[in-house]
Scaffold this active site. Sequence first.
Site, PDB file in Angstrom:
ATOM      1  N   ASP A 195       3.575   1.022  56.962  1.00  0.00           N
ATOM      2  CA  ASP A 195       2.542   0.804  57.650  1.00  0.00           C
ATOM      3  C   ASP A 195       1.882  -0.523  57.065  1.00  0.00           C
ATOM      4  O   ASP A 195       1.908  -0.842  56.255  1.00  0.00           O
ATOM      5  CB  ASP A 195       1.625   1.929  57.854  1.00  0.00           C
ATOM      6  CG  ASP A 195       1.964   3.037  58.900  1.00  0.00           C
ATOM      7  OD1 ASP A 195       2.769   2.619  59.714  1.00  0.00           O
ATOM      8  OD2 ASP A 195       1.244   3.827  59.011  1.00  0.00           O
ATOM      9  N   LYS A 218       1.081  -1.516  62.897  1.00  0.00           N
ATOM     10  CA  LYS A 218       0.744  -1.732  64.114  1.00  0.00           C
ATOM     11  C   LYS A 218      -0.795  -2.522  63.844  1.00  0.00           C
ATOM     12  O   LYS A 218      -1.490  -2.065  62.829  1.00  0.00           O
ATOM     13  CB  LYS A 218       0.221  -0.502  64.835  1.00  0.00           C
ATOM     14  CG  LYS A 218       1.622   0.339  65.149  1.00  0.00           C
ATOM     15  CD  LYS A 218       1.212   1.684  65.771  1.00  0.00           C
ATOM     16  CE  LYS A 218       2.730   2.648  66.034  1.00  0.00           C
ATOM     17  NZ  LYS A 218       3.176   2.973  64.959  1.00  0.00           N
TER      18      LYS A 218
END
Length: 411
Positions: A195, A218
């Site tokens: 991530d 993200k």
Amino acid sequence: MTTMLGLSLRGREVLMVGGGAVTARRLRRFLADGARVRVIAPELSDETRDLIAENTVTWYPRRFRRGDIAGAWIVHTATGDRKVDRAVAAQCERRRVICIDASDRTIGSARLTAQTSSGDVVIGVTGELGVDPRRSVEVRDAVAGLLTSGRLPVRRHRPGLLGRVDLIGGGPGPADLMTVRARRLLAEADVVIADRLGPAAELRSELAPGVFVIDVGKRPGHHPVPQHEINALLVEHARAGKRVVRLKGGDPFVLGRGGEEVVACVTAGVPVDVTPGVSSAISVPQSAGIPVTHRGVASAVHIVNGQGEITDATLAAMKDDSVTTVVLMGVAALPRIVAAALAYGIPDQQPVAIVENGHTPIQRTIRSTLMNVVAEADAAQVQHPSVIVFGGVAAAGVLLPVTGQLAESTA
């Protein structure tokens, strides 16, 4: 010269001569290795007796006989009688059976190492000239510390028939807030699917050469790799025999969609495990001196995804003076949350704190009230990642005189 072998004892027969404390200690190790064990001893210590009763071990309550060696792969003798132990070792030598003589380690053909392991890596320590068990144990413990901290190159170079996936919670950002297990699993990884948040950038320099890093991070309003594609990547690389680490910020099961990834792996028949991490919902407020629970102030925590719907349960939690409400991923949603809270009748003077970039050198804390927080967040140009705390614990001075003053210094 001593040659060390990685010998599997699973399903193989081990004969142990003697029933005292040394036998009990070694018996545990042989049983853990899956060996089939026979014990020959006229008497047993209480510890050895209990182990035999609790496990599938055959005990012959008598003295050693020459024919007892038949069928054994390894013989361990620890009678405390040097004459008997030497006779056992001599019989093993004649029959070419490996013998461990615990009474005189210079007599038998083998000796047990001081052993440690990390994943499927097993390391044994022994001495070449003279037997010094204490030194071996000290060296083993030092190596074990390096293994568990992920500072040794334990990554495989030959892929297995079936890989696996480990979901790792990276915590709020600093690598030294990760668990020891998480660091070890990273050292073993062939593929790291990371991530944006968490310690990915800090740890890349520590990864072994050749580790494939896939960035699936993200950002608000920008999800370049959809969740179903992340799930597919995990399965694809594991099926190729790779050790896959899914490195996530915070904890995988706290608004991290880790449950979906576990389901994807289980459905595909891929072995998967989860290593918890320090959740940002708790650790980021803590970095600003805000305890999410505090006696006399708050006794419960309500954690919310700011990108989701504002439910009646959330509004009820915000109105309850005994509950701290923590909002993750809520910067863009702050005006909407505040408007709903005020409409629900929550007092406009309720304390609110925003902790931006928690546990980093650029961390800052903004303390406000429900009535003013939107305007003050706009004026401060608050950015993601931020954790928003509603409730009495967000007020300045809750932990005065020390922690509160330190917390204010981060603003």
